[in-house]
Design an enzyme around this catalytic site. Sequence first.
Site, short mmCIF file in Angstrom:
data_model
loop_
_atom_site.label_atom_id
_atom_site.label_comp_id
_atom_site.label_asym_id
_atom_site.label_seq_id
_atom_site.Cartn_x
_atom_site.Cartn_y
_atom_site.Cartn_z
N TYR A 173 32.26 18.44 5.63
CA TYR A 173 31.12 19.25 6.06
C TYR A 173 30.52 18.63 7.33
CZ TYR A 173 31.83 21.59 1.62
OH TYR A 173 32.39 22.28 0.57
N HIS A 182 24.30 14.57 2.28
CA HIS A 182 25.72 14.89 2.07
C HIS A 182 26.49 14.62 3.37
CE1 HIS A 182 29.35 16.51 0.60
NE2 HIS A 182 28.93 17.66 0.09
N GLY A 183 27.26 13.53 3.37
CA GLY A 183 28.06 13.18 4.54
C GLY A 183 29.54 13.16 4.24
N ALA A 184 29.98 13.96 3.24
CA ALA A 184 31.36 13.89 2.75
C ALA A 184 32.09 15.22 2.89
CB ALA A 184 31.34 13.46 1.27
N HIS A 185 33.36 15.21 2.51
CA HIS A 185 34.16 16.39 2.18
C HIS A 185 34.35 17.41 3.31
CE1 HIS A 185 32.54 15.58 -2.16
NE2 HIS A 185 33.35 14.63 -1.71
N PRO A 238 26.69 15.93 -7.82
CA PRO A 238 26.35 17.23 -7.23
C PRO A 238 27.54 18.18 -7.32
CG PRO A 238 26.73 15.60 -5.52
CD PRO A 238 26.76 14.86 -6.81
N MET A 239 27.29 19.39 -7.82
CA MET A 239 28.35 20.39 -7.99
C MET A 239 27.82 21.76 -7.59
SD MET A 239 29.97 19.16 -11.62
CE MET A 239 28.36 18.75 -12.32
N THR A 240 28.44 22.37 -6.59
CA THR A 240 28.02 23.68 -6.13
C THR A 240 28.13 24.70 -7.24
OG1 THR A 240 28.60 23.21 -3.84
CG2 THR A 240 28.50 25.52 -4.49
N GLN A 289 20.49 17.03 -3.10
CA GLN A 289 21.48 16.72 -2.06
C GLN A 289 21.25 17.68 -0.91
OE1 GLN A 289 25.74 17.96 -1.95
NE2 GLN A 289 26.15 15.80 -2.32
#
Length: 370
Positions: free
Chosen positions: A178, A173-176, A29-31, A106
């Site tokens: 956020y 999404h449970g990372a980075h 996944p890439m914004t 995601q």
Amino acid sequence: MTISKTAAALFKPFEEGNLKLENRIVMAPMTRSFSPNGVPGPDVAGYYRRRAENAVGLIITEGTVINHPAAAADHGIPHFYGKEALDGWSRVVQEVHQAGGKIAPQIWHTGTARDRKTFPDSNVDPIGPSGLSLTGEKVSEPLTAEEISGLVQAYAQAAADAKRIGFDAVEIHGAHGYLIDQFFWDVTNKRTDKYGGDLVGRTRFAVEVIEAVRTAVGPDFPIIFRFSQWKPVNYGAKLAANPEGLERFLAPLSAAGVDIFHASTRRFWEPEFEGADLNLAGWTQKLTGKPAITVGSVGLDSVFTSLFEEGKGGQAAGIDNLIERLERGEFDLVAVGRALLTDPAWAAKIRDERTDELQPFTREALGTLS
């Protein structure tokens, strides 16, 4: 540049429950922020279709935000709610499936990463477990129990919609740094109720999200969960300092209904803990018994953070070490980010040993949907 070791391991089929993939390559996944008013258009559908046409086994979309007024951190991020946005995602699914690919959205909430200055006309505050930024500064009031319950249901509704419009799986999404990760991290979670406390206690929000998603999609729809140790403000951050801590952290998430873990690292080849060569995905697979996705500078000679240095990009790099790790079963799937962003045919070129045709990554690639 040539790849001396056969890439055959990357092109073995993968099966987990109802998710059947032709190979082990995942689009990370890439914004991209190419969805005006949150609606993905034909250009977004074509962008994902091109990867499906070129041998990507599973596409995980860019982060798509759940139905909450403070979910997005910048303009152009796609929504995963509302008829117009969901119709756009339905077209994406159709395009990918017509090309023979599989795809998962995601689903995401950015939490206190939302900057008020990006939305000057909005009166919506950023939200977080304790209302703290990643540097520990107060930006809003702590979430109430009622607000948390509403967020859990918003994740569940997004997952239900993903299944309804034909996606093959869903990634939470449970990372980075956020929202979900802000509950995990002691810097941003100072709560004293059931959503706070020690590392296991701080998994409570994620557990409720996963359980609600599982209820919404049923027992057979695959749930992927992405997590990371690192944060954008601290690349050396550790939720778990050792394998024992990681096992305690992962156990409640696994029990809640995760089928596949997506372990986000900046460099896939780096050991996660001293004393063993296993990376984060390797430890995750070992400790949970669940399939794991590795990620981090696959196919390039520089980490993604070099993007923030003027003129930096990344040259194509060999994947011998990656193949060796995959062959010995350290992880199950390989997520590729920037290499696939700039070169839709990266997977097909690897498969066909056309490595002299691989394109280098440049910052300019971020400005287009190639």
